[in-house]
Structure formats: structure tokens, C-alpha cells
Motif scaffolding. Structure first.
Motif, PDB file in Angstrom:
ATOM      1  N   ALA A 946       0.835  -1.161   0.158  1.00  0.00           N
ATOM      2  CA  ALA A 946       0.084  -0.032  -0.022  1.00  0.00           C
ATOM      3  C   ALA A 946       0.851   1.339   0.124  1.00  0.00           C
ATOM      4  CB  ALA A 946      -1.117   0.116   1.164  1.00  0.00           C
ATOM      5  N   PRO A 947       1.766   1.374   0.901  1.00  0.00           N
ATOM      6  CA  PRO A 947       2.753   2.538   0.855  1.00  0.00           C
ATOM      7  C   PRO A 947       3.656   2.658  -0.460  1.00  0.00           C
ATOM      8  CG  PRO A 947       2.847   1.632   2.937  1.00  0.00           C
ATOM      9  CD  PRO A 947       1.959   0.701   2.234  1.00  0.00           C
ATOM     10  N   THR A 948       3.840   1.790  -1.008  1.00  0.00           N
ATOM     11  CA  THR A 948       4.701   1.680  -2.331  1.00  0.00           C
ATOM     12  C   THR A 948       3.661   2.306  -3.389  1.00  0.00           C
ATOM     13  OG1 THR A 948       6.165   0.054  -1.588  1.00  0.00           O
ATOM     14  CG2 THR A 948       6.025   0.423  -3.761  1.00  0.00           C
ATOM     15  N   ALA A 949       2.490   1.699  -3.440  1.00  0.00           N
ATOM     16  CA  ALA A 949       1.584   2.222  -4.437  1.00  0.00           C
ATOM     17  C   ALA A 949       1.391   3.749  -4.212  1.00  0.00           C
ATOM     18  CB  ALA A 949       0.037   1.418  -4.286  1.00  0.00           C
ATOM     19  N   LEU A 950       1.169   4.267  -2.977  1.00  0.00           N
ATOM     20  CA  LEU A 950       1.007   5.697  -2.768  1.00  0.00           C
ATOM     21  C   LEU A 950       2.289   6.453  -3.256  1.00  0.00           C
ATOM     22  CD1 LEU A 950      -0.506   8.251  -1.572  1.00  0.00           C
ATOM     23  CD2 LEU A 950       0.592   7.461   0.599  1.00  0.00           C
ATOM     24  N   LEU A 951       3.241   6.016  -2.787  1.00  0.00           N
ATOM     25  CA  LEU A 951       4.617   6.449  -3.060  1.00  0.00           C
ATOM     26  C   LEU A 951       4.835   6.585  -4.869  1.00  0.00           C
ATOM     27  CD1 LEU A 951       8.106   6.469  -1.505  1.00  0.00           C
ATOM     28  CD2 LEU A 951       7.981   6.111  -3.835  1.00  0.00           C
ATOM     29  N   MET A 952       4.675   5.602  -5.506  1.00  0.00           N
ATOM     30  CA  MET A 952       4.630   5.810  -6.924  1.00  0.00           C
ATOM     31  C   MET A 952       3.786   6.577  -7.656  1.00  0.00           C
ATOM     32  SD  MET A 952       7.445   4.118  -7.767  1.00  0.00           S
ATOM     33  CE  MET A 952       8.734   3.078  -6.921  1.00  0.00           C
ATOM     34  N   THR A 953       2.504   6.556  -7.169  1.00  0.00           N
ATOM     35  CA  THR A 953       1.602   7.454  -7.600  1.00  0.00           C
ATOM     36  C   THR A 953       1.881   8.875  -7.545  1.00  0.00           C
ATOM     37  OG1 THR A 953      -0.160   5.534  -7.363  1.00  0.00           O
ATOM     38  CG2 THR A 953      -0.831   8.043  -7.919  1.00  0.00           C
ATOM     39  N   GLU A 954       2.379   9.138  -6.620  1.00  0.00           N
ATOM     40  CA  GLU A 954       3.031  10.512  -6.124  1.00  0.00           C
ATOM     41  C   GLU A 954       4.114  11.005  -6.914  1.00  0.00           C
ATOM     42  OE1 GLU A 954       1.872  13.102  -4.186  1.00  0.00           O
ATOM     43  OE2 GLU A 954      -0.048  12.085  -3.716  1.00  0.00           O
TER      44      GLU A 954
END
Length: 996
Positions: A946-954
Motif C-alpha cells: 500500500a505505501p509503495t503504491a501511494l509513493l509511486m503514484t505521487e
């Protein structure tokens, strides 16, 4: 040299020489009946031992036969009974002959000859002369062989002993055949044939006829005969360490074999040339010739020769540090040997495999192979193989720190060598014992054993042994603090290396001398010798080796660069020390990138990095460059010399070109904190809950109670950042590029915390690179590709493929990797943002991805990453298998691609990890940059979904607004940090290469 002999020559050495092979020896010399005149009790014991030795010899129990006859010899000598002494001596000589130890065989043969002449025993004198002629013939001394054969022939005729006469004539034929005088050889074979018919001995008649036929063929085909002669002489020269002479003879043989299209002779010449080049330190030619030899032997279906070639090729790869290929070659040799029931070759392959695993540090595996090797050697009465197994068992236990076992096995090795009076192996055993006592810190004992090894090496004129002994003595005296003697022995070592043109040892000699002068505070002399050492190393690296071999070869040379930095810093030459620091890292990487950018193969090492070049790169990058160098040194701990981390050298180059040097003291880590820098990096990662997924049995330390452990990110900040904090830019948008070394490649620089708890990413925009020169080359790659706004049509996005099966360890059953639904959501979200279609599940095949990679400008792979920190190139990205592949896109496969991507993001676990070397991290990131990608975003641990998905989208949202990838990553980290404050959730990724 090679275990196999050339077939025709092997045939000829058998002609009329029924003492070869050993199983066909004539009846052993019997002790005369006058033994009855000796004391009864001693006579019975001597007779029993002598007879026992004969029985053991006839059943091929050579080792115990030797012991029996030596015991008998002692009794005969004590009784002053000459006939017994003579008989025992010649039989002992025959045992040495069976093991190929011609020196000892001749020595005992001459003792027997002297006795026979003293007691005027003409009959036995003739037999001893004939046996000696056979030994001289096998050793290549044809003139003496002819002389002794003539003498034995005269005596045989004197006693009308027709069988001995025939054997002597056969030996004369053999000797003239080996000299290339075929008419004369035929003359003696014909005399032997006639005599054989007279006594109606069909076996001797057949052998004589074979001799005539072979010699006649040689007359009819003189080129082949000449090539055979040159080949065998080349082998003999090699076996006596005359490498340059061997080279000329083998090259002449090769030319003739090619002219007459003799494929077997060509293959064997090539293989032997490969071995000579290995000993001369020319690894490129060694590989080239061994590969040619292997191809020919496979073509003519010579399985035994194929196995031998594979073994020889594996040894070259071992010297180069290419352990994967070395293991593959030896495993193939082992398989062939077992298939054809060649126990000797099976033992050799097991021994070589053990050596590779010792180099890899897998000592228990090495011990397993050696125990198998030992059993085979004892089974086939191979005393040399038994000694080699015992020697390597001693070495394995030495590396394990089990000095008691190391000494035990080395003593057993020494006993065997002394039993067989094998001075060369005796010396090696003494050297091994010296190394074991050096490990124990018992320096005086170590010196005693090494001095004995040196004396033996000089006595038998064995320069490689003399080198080894002198080097060991230099190391031991260095450990004792006696620098004068350390310098003296290393100078002697260097002199021999230069005399015999051993370039690799020459490099070691200069390096060791430089270290000794440094310890003695003679910095100018130290600097001169260390620079000479670098010159030798870089000449050797100038060979046409592949990238993997260059990396591994460089690993053996790191101490020279390390100590040269210390010497320069001791003289306050901080900028020169930076040049050496940079010159000592990523050299193979720089050469590979330069070659690919120019489109041409580089025949020499690229220009050495100068301060002006490094300053220019800092200006070009518009960034502050921070280069770290971990310095190790020797310290006396509990009476023993141990290498420990001493200091961390840090250079800061500002965009203005200003260069500043600082350092941090690493000694408190092991003196007070019971840790090392590498362990501190691991515990700092563990403290935030970071862990990795290993490949092929590489264990990654992970503490499941990580949140409870001390936060070591602050301690790392103290060591890495505090000494240079005042030199870093005040503007958080200004870039800082860290050039790590070794374990520092695993440091999450973004998450380092200052005393106030503030993360480094909050104050700086961060990138990394394996070296400053690599930055210059990634910049050139970026110029080649150009810059375009990120658009969906230029992207390749992969998420959650149908996972492949991967074996956790070599030999284990492959298991399917678990699905990653979070990676699928991540890929879908980014695809919507960029208005493109991702490859999900079954669509994300390895074949499809490889096909599309060269056209993509932006690549995002959200899947499993697997790292390999033994070889590095087995690190991979999990994709969907497509039937023709395994679904694992490895670093090795990526290295062969030509990519045009501006950016590749590996949104997977541990994609920034691999094998840590002086050339940087050998893994996915290095392969991608080598394939043409100027900017790579990789992870340092197993990233959460989950945190990786957020970081990559950002990250991609930021990248759409500005082409600055470093800034886009920084802002993405800061945003993710707000929702997921633990660094494990946002600090795993690092940008390598270009920011824009």
C-alpha cells in the motif's frame, strides 16, 4: 599439465617395455639366498616385509608396498646386507616411478646400481640399468636412456638372457623413436622381433611388430611424428616449470597438427597451451585455447578429453573469480567422469569443486566434496590425490578458524609427503602448517615451518614454492611488527616473480612491499611500490576479459588501492587519495559503459580519473558529490593480527569544484560497540522493520521485533553525515549525490536522522551512483536519448504477473511466488494517470516485456524482485513464463539488451541489491544502466504494497509537472511519510544516475 597422454606416443612408450604400465612389470628382484648368513631373527622380519611388499605391489597397493619395502630396507642397512639393500632400493624406486616421481625413482635406482656394482652382481646390474633406462625414457632424458639401455643390452647378452636382451632392444627402439630417429628405431625393433621369434614369446613379438609399424608410419607421415614429439616434449617442459620453452614447443606442434588436419592432436595441443598461458598469467588466452580445445574434443567424441578440458577451463575461471562458470565446468567434468567410471578424473573434479567453495566461503560444502575426494583417492591408491584432499581439508578448516583440525589434516598431508619422499608436497604441507600457526598467533612456529618450506623449495629449484614461502614469511614478519624482515622477504619474493615472469605474483609483491613500507612509516617508498603494484594490476586487467571476470579479478586487488589511499592521506595528499579512491571503484563498469556508448570494443582501460575530471563532473551535474571509502587496517587483538575497519574517508566536491576531505573514526564500532559498519547498516535496516527476500540460499538477517530495537539510523548519521554536514547545500532543492562503497550501498540515506530526529530527505534532494565517473557516462547516455515529457504511449507498465516458479536454493524444488494484488493496483493507477494500458497477469509474459523494452522511454515494473548477492547477475524481476522462458528476467539477460528508456522504475523488493563488489552492486541496476538507461529507481528492501503504491503514484504525478526525477522522488517520499511515518514504508527507493 594434462592428465591424458597423446595416444600414439603412449603406445610407443609401451612397446617392449613390459614394465609400463606398472601392472606389467617384470618379476621383482629377489633377495639372494645368502640371507641365511644374517642373524636369524632379523632375517625373518626382513624377508617377511620384503615378500609382503611384493604381494602388495602386485595388487596395486603401492602405498603400503612402499612402507613394507622401506622397513625392509632399514633392516638390510642395519645388517649391512648389500644384496637386500639393492633389491629393496630398486623396488622402492619402482613405486616412485608408478607415481611419476622420476627424481626419486632415479635416486633409488642409482643406489641399487651402486650396490650391484660394489658386490659385482652383474645380472642384477643389468636389470637395474634397464629399469633406469625406462625411467629416464619416461622423464624425457633420451640420451641417458640410450646409454643405460646399451649397458643393459651388453650384460643381457653376456648372460645369454634373451628376454632381458629383447627388453633392452625395445627400450633402445623407444628412445630413438622419441628422438625422431625412426630408421634407427626400426633397426632395434627388428632385432627385438627376431629375438622374440627365437624364444617363441608371442607377447614380445607382437609389441616389437607394433613398434616397427608405428615407426614406419612415422617415416611415411613425418609431420605427424614430429608434431607428436613436440607435443610430448612440450608437456615435459611444462611439468618441469619451463613455461616459455613449453609454449614454443606446443605452438610448433599445433601448427603441424593443423596443417595435417589431425583434430585430436590439435585439441590436445590447444588444451596444453591453455594451461601454459594460465601459468603465465594470460587468462584471456588461457580461456580462448581451452574453449577451442573443448570444442574439438566434443566434435571427435573424446569424452575423457572433454572432461579434462572442462576441468582445465574451470580452473581458469576460478583464477578469475568467475565462480558460477568454474562450478559449471567442474560439475560437467564430474558428470562425465562418473559416466565413464574414470575415478581419477572424478577425484580431480571433486577436489576442484572443493577449492571453488573454499573461495566462496562455503567451507562445509567444500569439506563434503573433499571427504568424497579422499575416499576415492584411497580406493584407487592415488597418494597424490589423497595428499591434495588432506591439504585442502586443512585449508578449509583453517578458514573456518578451526586451527586444531587444520593442523591435524596438514600433519596427515605432511606424513604422506614424507612417506613418499615427495619434497614438493612436503614443502606445501609445511607451508600449510605455518599458515595455521600464523592464524593461531604462534608466529615463531609459523616462521619455523615457513623457513623449512623455503629451504625445500630452493633445494628442489621450485620457484613457485619459493615465492609462496617468501610471501608467507613476509606476512608473518609483518604481523610480528618486524618490518625490516617483512620488507626483505617481500623483496626476495618480488625478485623471483619478475625473474619467472609471474605477473600476478609481481603485483602481489609490489603491493606487499608497499604495505610493509607503510607500516614502517616509509611513506615515499610505500607510495612508489603501491603505484607499481597498480600498474601491474591494470596491465593484467587490460586483457580482453568479459565484464563478470573483470569484476571478480578486480576484487583480488582491492588492498592495494586501500593502502595507497592511507599512504597518501598520511602525506596530506588528499586530492591524490581521492583519485585513487575513484580509480579503485567501478572500473569494469566504466569500461563497459564507455564501450557501449562508443559502440566499439575497448582494448585498454579508460583514462584514469583526475581531480580536474571529477570537478568537471560535479559542475556538470550541478550537484554536491560525496564519496566514501572504507579503510581497513591490521590490529593486534589478543596477540593475533586481525584486519579491522579503521577509518571512513569522505570527500565532498561542490559544484564550484571545491574539494574537501574529512574522516570518521570506525574503531569504536568494534572496540566499544561490538559491531562493524556492515553490521550497523544491517541493524539500522532491521530497526525500522526492513527485510529482504533472498535468492538461492542467501540469508538476510531480519529481526521480527524490529520496532523494539534501537534506532541505528541516528548512529549512521553520526558517522556518514555529521563530519560533512557543514559542507552540504542549505537549499533542500540542491542535489546531493552519494558515492557509497561496500555495505554503504544498502544504507537508506533518505532515512538517516540527525540528533533532532529530522530525516536527511527533509533537508536534501538525494541520488546515488557507484562512482563519479559513472555519473559522467550516465549523463552522456541521457544526451543520447534526450528528454521528453512522460506520455502513456512511450511507457511500459507491468503489474502483478502470473508468478513464475523459483527454487529457494540450488537443487531444491521450485516454488511459485505469491501474487501481489497491491502491485496490480499500483500499475493500474499509474496507467490511468499516464493514460495507457498496463500488462497485468498472463499478459505480462517475459517474452512480451523483452520485446517491448527496447522501444519504451519509461518503464515501470511492479512485481517481485529477487536478489543474488553471490554472483549478482542471477538477480531478477518476476514475470509470467511464456513457455520458452522461466519468467525470470535476470540481470544477466538485461545486460545483453539495448535499451532507450529515459527511466526504469523497479517497483519490487530488493531491486537495488545484489553482489557487493569494488565495482559497485552487481545486479539489476548495473545491468539496466549498462543496457543504456541513464536513470534507474530501485529498492533496498522488501517494500510494503500500500505505501509503495501511494509513493509511486505521487512520484509520477510529480514527474508530470517537472522532469526532475530526484525532486519527484523526494516530494513523493515527503508525502508518503505523512501517511506512513515509519521509514520502512517510504525510504526503500533510491535513484541511481541522472536526476533530469
Amino acid at each position: 599439465m594434462r592428465d591424458r597422454k597423446f595416444s600414439l606416443t603412449a603406445l610407443i612408450t609401451l612397446i617392449l617395455t613390459v614394465s609400463l604400465p606398472i601392472a606389467n612389470l617384470p618379476p621383482l628382484f629377489q633377495v639372494s639366498q645368502v640371507l641365511a648368513q644374517t642373524p636369524q631373527d632379523r632375517k625373518a622380519e626382513a624377508d617377511r616385509l620384503f615378500k609382503q611388499g611384493g604381494e602388495q605391489y602386485q595388487t596395486n597397493q603401492f602405498k603400503v608396498a612402499l612402507q613394507s619395502w622401506k622397513q625392509a630396507l632399514k633392516i638390510y642397512q642395519a645388517l649391512h646386507y648389500s644384496p637386500g639393500e639393492g633389491a629393496a632400493s630398486i623396488n622402492i624406486g619402482l613405486v616412485y616411478y608408478s607415481f611419476g616421481n622420476y627424481t626419486k625413482a632415479i635416486d633409488y635406482g642409482h643406489k641399487s646400481l651402486v650396490i650391484a656394482r660394489e658386490i659385482k652382481d652383474r645380472r642384477n646390474e643389468g636389470e637395474v640399468l634397464r629399469t633406469l633406462s625406462e625411467i629416464y625414457l619416461s622423464s624425457g632424458d633420451y640420451a641417458v636412456a640410450i646409454d643405460y639401455s646399451w649397458q643393459s643390452l651388453i650384460i643381457a647378452r653376456e648372460f645369454k638372457n634373451r628376454q632381458s636382451e629383447i627388453l633392452a632392444l625395445g627400450n633402445l627402439g623407444n628412445a630413438y623413436y622419441q628422438q625422431g630417429d625412426y630408421p634407427k628405431a626400426i633397426e632395434y625393433y627388428q632385432q627385438a622381433l627376431s629375438a622374440s621369434r627365437d624364444i617363441k614369446n608371442l607377447q614380445l613379438e607382437t609389441l616389437a611388430q607394433q613398434g616397427i609399424t608405428a615407426a614406419q608410419k612415422s617415416i611415411n607421415n613425418p609431420q605427424k611424428a614430429e608434431a607428436d614429439r613436440l607435443l610430448n616434449q612440450g608437456i615435459q617442459q611444462y611439468q618441469t616449470n619451463h613455461f616459455e620453452t613449453a609454449l614454443k614447443l606446443l605452438q610448433q606442434a599445433l601448427i603441424i597438427y593443423r596443417e595435417i588436419r589431425d583434430r585430436q592432436g590439435e585439441g590436445q595441443s590447444l588444451g596444453n597451451l591453455g594451461n601454459v598461458y594460465l601459468n603465465l598469467g594470460d587468462y584471456t588466452k588461457a580461456i580462448e585455447y581451452q574453449q577451442y580445445s573443448l570444442a574439438i574434443l566434443r566434435e571427435i567424441n573424446d569424452e575423457q578429453g572433454e572432461g579434462q578440458s572442462l576441468g582445465d577451463l574451470g580452473i581458469v575461471y576460478l583464477h578469475l573469480g568467475d565462480y558460477t562458470k568454474a562450478i559449471e565446468c567442474q560439475q560437467q567434468r564430474l558428470s562425465i567422469a562418473r559416466k565413464i567410471k574414470d575415478y581419477y578424473s572424478e577425484g580431480k573434479a571433486l577436489n576442484n569443486l572443493s577449492g571453488i567453495y573454499i573461495y566462496l566461503g562455503e567451507y562445509l560444502k567444500a569439506i563434503d566434496y573433499l571427504e568424497q575426494r579422499l575416499k576415492i583417492a584411497q580406493k584407487i591408491n592415488d597418494y597424490q590425490g589423497e595428499g591434495a584432499a588432506l591439504a585442502n581439508l586443512g585449508n578449509a578448516y583453517l578458514y573456518l578458524g578451526d586451527y586444531a583440525k587444520a593442523i591435524d589434516y596438514s600433519q596427515q598431508f605432511l606424513t604422506i609427503a614424507q612417506e613418499f619422499e615427495d619434497l614438493q608436497r612436503e614443502g606445501k604441507a609445511l607451508g600449510n602448517l605455518g599458515n595455521a600457526y600464523l592464524g593461531l598467533g604462534e608466529y615463531q612456529k609459523a616462521i619455523e615451518y615457513q623457513q623449512q618450506w623455503l629451504a625445500i623449495a630452493r633445494e628442489i629449484k621450485y620457484p613457485q614454492g619459493e615465492e609462496a614461502a617468501l610471501s608467507s614469511l613476509g606476512t608473518t614478519y609483518l604481523a610480528t611488527g618486524n618490518y625490516a624482515k617483512a620488507i626483505d622477504y617481500n623483496q626476495q619474493f618480488l625478485t623471483i616473480a619478475q625473474k619467472i615472469k609471474d605477473r600476478h605474483s609481481e603485483g602481489i609483491g609490489f603491493s606487499n612491499l608497499g604495505i610493509a613500507f607503510y607500516k614502517a612509516s616509509k611513506f615515499t617508498l610505500s607510495e612508489q611500490n603501491l603505484f607499481q603494484g597498480l600498474k601491474v594490476w591494470e596491465t593484467l586487467r587490460n586483457q580482453k576479459l568479459n565484464d563478470t571476470n573483470k569484476v571478480s579479478f578486480f576484487e583480488t586487488q582491492k588492498p592495494t588501492y586501500n593502502y595507497l589511499q592511507q599512504v597518501l592521506i598520511a602525506q596530506n595528499k588528499t586530492k591524490e587519495a581521492l583519485e585513487i579512491s575513484e580509480r579503485g571503484r567501478a572500473r569494469a563498469f566504466v569500461e563497459l559503459l564507455t564501450s557501449r556508448l562508443s559502440g566499439k570494443s575497448i582494448s585498454q582501460i579508460p583514462d584514469k580519473p583526475t581531480i580536474s575530471l571529477l570537478q568537471q563532473i560535479a559542475k556538470q551535474q550541478n550537484a554536491t558529490l560525496v564519496e566514501y571509502s572504507i579503510i581497513g587496517d591490521d590490529f593486534k587483538i589478543q596477540g593475533k593480527q586481525e584486519t579491522k575497519e579503521s577509518e571512513l574517508y569522505i570527500w565532498v566536491i561542490k559544484p564550484t569544484g571545491e574539494v574537501t576531505f574529512r574522516k570518521a573514526d570506525l574503531k569504536p564500532l568494534w572496540q566499544k560497540e561490538n559491531t562493524t559498519l556492515a553490521k550497523l547498516v544491517t541493524t539500522s535496516r532491521n530497526s525500522i522493520g526492513a527485510r529482504g527476500t533472498a535468492f538461492r540460499g542467501i540469508n538476510v538477517v531480519y529481526n521480527p521485533n524490529a520496532p523494539k530495537t534501537k534506532n541505528n539510523l541516528k548512529r549512521l548519521h553520526e558517522l556518514l553525515i555529521n563530519p560533512i554536514a557543514d559542507l552540504l547545500p542549505k537549499n533542500s532543492n540542491d542535489r546531493v549525490i552519494f558515492i557509497p562503497q561496500s555495505s554503504l550501498f544498502l544504507v537508506p540515506f533518505a532515512a538517516l536522522q540527525d540528533a533532532d530526529g529530522k530525516y536527511l530527505i527533509e533537508k536534501h534532494t538525494i541520488l546515488t551512483s557507484p562512482s563519479i565517473q559513472v555519473l559522467d557516462l550516465t549523463h552522456k547516455q541521457k544526451q543520447r536519448i534526450g528528454t521528453k515529457p512522460i506520455q502513456g504511449k512511450d511507457t511500459l507498465i507491468v503489474g502483478n504477473p502470473t508468478m513464475p516458479f523459483v527454487a529457494p536454493k540450488i537443487g531444491e524444488t521450485p516454488q511459485q511466488l505469491i501474487p501481489l494484488p497491491g502491485a496490480e493496483q499500483e500499475a493500474t493507477a499509474i496507467s490511468k494517470l499516464l493514460k495507457t494500458e498496463p500488462l497485468i497477469g498472463n499478459k505480462a509474459t517475459e517474452a512480451t516485456v523483452v520485446q517491448r523494452l527496447p522501444q519504451a522511454r519509461f518503464v515501470h515494473l511492479a512485481t517481485h524482485g529477487i536478489f543474488d548477492d553471490v554472483q549478482g547477475l542471477n538477480s531478477g524481476i518476476a514475470l509470467t513464463p511464456s513457455g520458452k522462458d522461466d519468467g525470470l528476467l535476470t540481470a544477466s539477460e538485461i545486460l545483453d539488451l539495448k535499451l532507450n528508456a529515459e527511466l526504469v522504475v523497479l517497483s519490487a523488493c530488493d531491486t537495488g541489491r545484489g553482489r557487493l563488489t569494488g565495482d559497485g552492486v552487481i545486479g539489476l541496476s548495473r545491468s539496466l544502466i549498462s543496457a543504456g538507461v541513464p536513470s534507474v529507481l530501485v529498492s533496498l528492501w522488501s517494500v510494503p504494497d500500500a505505501p509503495t503504491a501511494l509513493l509511486m503514484t505521487e512520484f509520477y504525478q510529480n514527474l508530470q509537472k517537472s522532469p526532475d526525477k530526484a525532486q519527484a522522488l523526494r516530494q513523493a517520499m515527503l508525502t508518503t511519510m505523512k501517511n506512513h511515518p515509519n521509514p520502512v514504508d517510504w525510504a526503500a527507493f533510491t535513484l541511481i544516475g541522472e536526476a533530469q
